[in-house]
Design an enzyme around this catalytic site. Structure first.
Site, PDB file in Angstrom:
ATOM      1  N   ASP A   1     -89.289 -51.783 -58.351  1.00 23.02           N
ATOM      2  CA  ASP A   1     -90.054 -50.840 -59.166  1.00 23.02           C
ATOM      3  C   ASP A   1     -91.212 -51.556 -59.860  1.00 23.02           C
ATOM      4  O   ASP A   1     -91.010 -52.557 -60.546  1.00 23.02           O
ATOM      5  CB  ASP A   1     -89.128 -50.204 -60.217  1.00 23.02           C
ATOM      6  CG  ASP A   1     -89.850 -49.193 -61.092  1.00 23.02           C
ATOM      7  OD1 ASP A   1     -89.860 -48.005 -60.720  1.00 23.02           O
ATOM      8  OD2 ASP A   1     -90.407 -49.595 -62.130  1.00 23.02           O
TER       9      ASP A   1
ATOM     10  N   TYR B   1     -98.705 -52.386 -64.904  1.00 19.98           N
ATOM     11  CA  TYR B   1     -97.987 -53.647 -65.126  1.00 19.98           C
ATOM     12  C   TYR B   1     -98.851 -54.852 -64.768  1.00 19.98           C
ATOM     13  O   TYR B   1     -98.597 -55.959 -65.237  1.00 19.98           O
ATOM     14  CB  TYR B   1     -96.711 -53.710 -64.292  1.00 19.98           C
ATOM     15  CG  TYR B   1     -95.648 -52.696 -64.623  1.00 19.98           C
ATOM     16  CD1 TYR B   1     -95.746 -51.860 -65.740  1.00 19.98           C
ATOM     17  CD2 TYR B   1     -94.529 -52.561 -63.802  1.00 19.98           C
ATOM     18  CE1 TYR B   1     -94.775 -50.923 -66.014  1.00 19.98           C
ATOM     19  CE2 TYR B   1     -93.556 -51.626 -64.073  1.00 19.98           C
ATOM     20  CZ  TYR B   1     -93.678 -50.805 -65.177  1.00 19.98           C
ATOM     21  OH  TYR B   1     -92.704 -49.874 -65.430  1.00 19.98           O
TER      22      TYR B   1
ATOM     23  N   LYS C   1     -96.737 -46.455 -59.556  1.00 18.82           N
ATOM     24  CA  LYS C   1     -96.992 -45.369 -60.506  1.00 18.82           C
ATOM     25  C   LYS C   1     -98.481 -45.156 -60.747  1.00 18.82           C
ATOM     26  O   LYS C   1     -99.254 -46.111 -60.850  1.00 18.82           O
ATOM     27  CB  LYS C   1     -96.288 -45.662 -61.841  1.00 18.82           C
ATOM     28  CG  LYS C   1     -94.785 -45.881 -61.712  1.00 18.82           C
ATOM     29  CD  LYS C   1     -94.129 -46.117 -63.057  1.00 18.82           C
ATOM     30  CE  LYS C   1     -92.689 -46.573 -62.895  1.00 18.82           C
ATOM     31  NZ  LYS C   1     -92.590 -48.011 -62.541  1.00 18.82           N
TER      32      LYS C   1
ATOM     33  N   HIS D   1     -96.984 -41.773 -63.990  1.00 20.69           N
ATOM     34  CA  HIS D   1     -96.345 -42.653 -64.973  1.00 20.69           C
ATOM     35  C   HIS D   1     -96.041 -41.954 -66.297  1.00 20.69           C
ATOM     36  O   HIS D   1     -95.003 -42.178 -66.915  1.00 20.69           O
ATOM     37  CB  HIS D   1     -97.231 -43.875 -65.226  1.00 20.69           C
ATOM     38  CG  HIS D   1     -96.495 -45.066 -65.727  1.00 20.69           C
ATOM     39  ND1 HIS D   1     -96.854 -46.353 -65.430  1.00 20.69           N
ATOM     40  CD2 HIS D   1     -95.404 -45.170 -66.512  1.00 20.69           C
ATOM     41  CE1 HIS D   1     -96.022 -47.203 -66.015  1.00 20.69           C
ATOM     42  NE2 HIS D   1     -95.132 -46.504 -66.688  1.00 20.69           N
TER      43      HIS D   1
END
Length: 311
Positions: free
Chosen positions: A51, A56, A85, A118
């Site tokens: 994931d 990120y 996402k 997200h």
């Protein structure tokens, strides 16, 4: 959503997702390269759900880790279930595919297995991940979620992603999508913060009734990252009840917290930094909590979040 022999659940579009996954969020205080090594170790210990997310900023590292394990013969691409996402600055329908394609380029993949919105909230498009105004507040954009979802559906139709879903959606947000006129694909997953202090029982029941899988993150509490941490949230794994149950099964409190969610029917995302932690998290299938212990853990719920207030 029957459990298959390979510890996966069949989603409402017919695709399967592993029920235990490895998360790749890395705090700003930690070199992103650490994520690459951790992902390799996770794959070595059998994790197949990886994931990540655009925001990120670890996708290049995650992609390298997966490609390295393909190159050494540990896995094939089709063995990995990769989740990415859509970040909040890409909600405008003309930007959705752009975000996805940027992620695929960083990963050096042809497709994603799962692509999630997200957050239901959107922010001003542009290079800043968190666009701030002069008042030091986030600059919010106004985009119809229906239009964003239609663009997600188009990405699936284009073959860039196998399944589409959402993250951090409340029942109200889910109903907006489910009641959309002309809905082509409904979300397969809703990924949310979920742990004994915030067990999401009502949302879990709603998702099950609509054949949507609830996927939990922060299942062990939080990494205590000051950027996101709610300072009032106490460390979950030090709760006396979890410590006592862990001792009863000769397991760690972390394993008890993971097993609790698996038995409730959630897909679980764990985050670990060391080889020992990663190996331990994979042991969640070696025992089963009693119904009595499950109910005791249910009793810890207090609607408490480990994260700072949402946008």
């Amino acid at each position: 959503m029957a459990l298959s022999k390979d510890r996966g659940i069949t989603m409402n579009d017919g695709n399967k997702i592993p029920i235990l996954g490895f998360g790749t969020y890395t705090p700003d205080t930690v070199p992103k390269s650490k994520c690459e090594e951790a992902a390799k170790i996770a794959i070595e210990f059998g994790f197949r759900l990886i994931d990540s997310a655009y925001v990120y900023q670890t996708e290049e590292h995650v992609g390298r880790a997966i490609r390295a394990k393909i190159a050494d013969g540990t896995i094939k691409r089709e063995d990995i279930f990769y989740t990415g996402k859509l970040w909040c600055t890409f909600h405008r329908p003309e930007l959705v595919r752009k975000c996805l394609e940027e992620s695929l380029k960083k990963l050096q993949f042809d497709y994603m297995d799962l692509f999630l919105i997200h957050h239901p909230y959107c922010m001003k498009p542009g290079p800043d991940l968190f666009p701030m105004g002069e008042d030091k507040k986030l600059i919010i954009d106004n985009v119809d979620l229906h239009q964003t979802w239609e663009a997600m559906e188009a990405c699936k139709d284009a073959g860039l992603v196998r399944s589409i879903g959402v993250s951090n959606f409340t029942r109200k947000h889910l109903e907006l999508i489910l009641n959309k006129p002309g809905l082509k694909y409904k979300p397969v997953i809703n990924q949310v913060e979920c742990h004994p202090y915030r067990n999401q029982s009502k949302l879990l029941a709603f998702c099950k009734s609509n054949d949507i899988i609830l996927e939990g993150y922060c299942v062990l509490g939080s990494q205590r990252d000051p950027k996101w941490l709610n300072p009032e949230a106490p460390p979950l794994l030090e709760v006396p009840l979890l410590v006592a149950i862990a001792k009863k099964y000769n397991k760690s409190p972390a394993l008890v917290a993971i097993r609790y969610q698996l038995q409730r029917g959630l897909v679980v995302i764990v985050k670990a930094d060391t080889r020992e932690q990663i190996e331990e998290d994979g042991q969640a299938f070696t025992f089963q909590l009693s119904e009595e212990d499950m109910k005791s853990i249910d009793g810890l719920h207090k609607s408490m979040s480990f994260l700072k207030a949402e946008m």
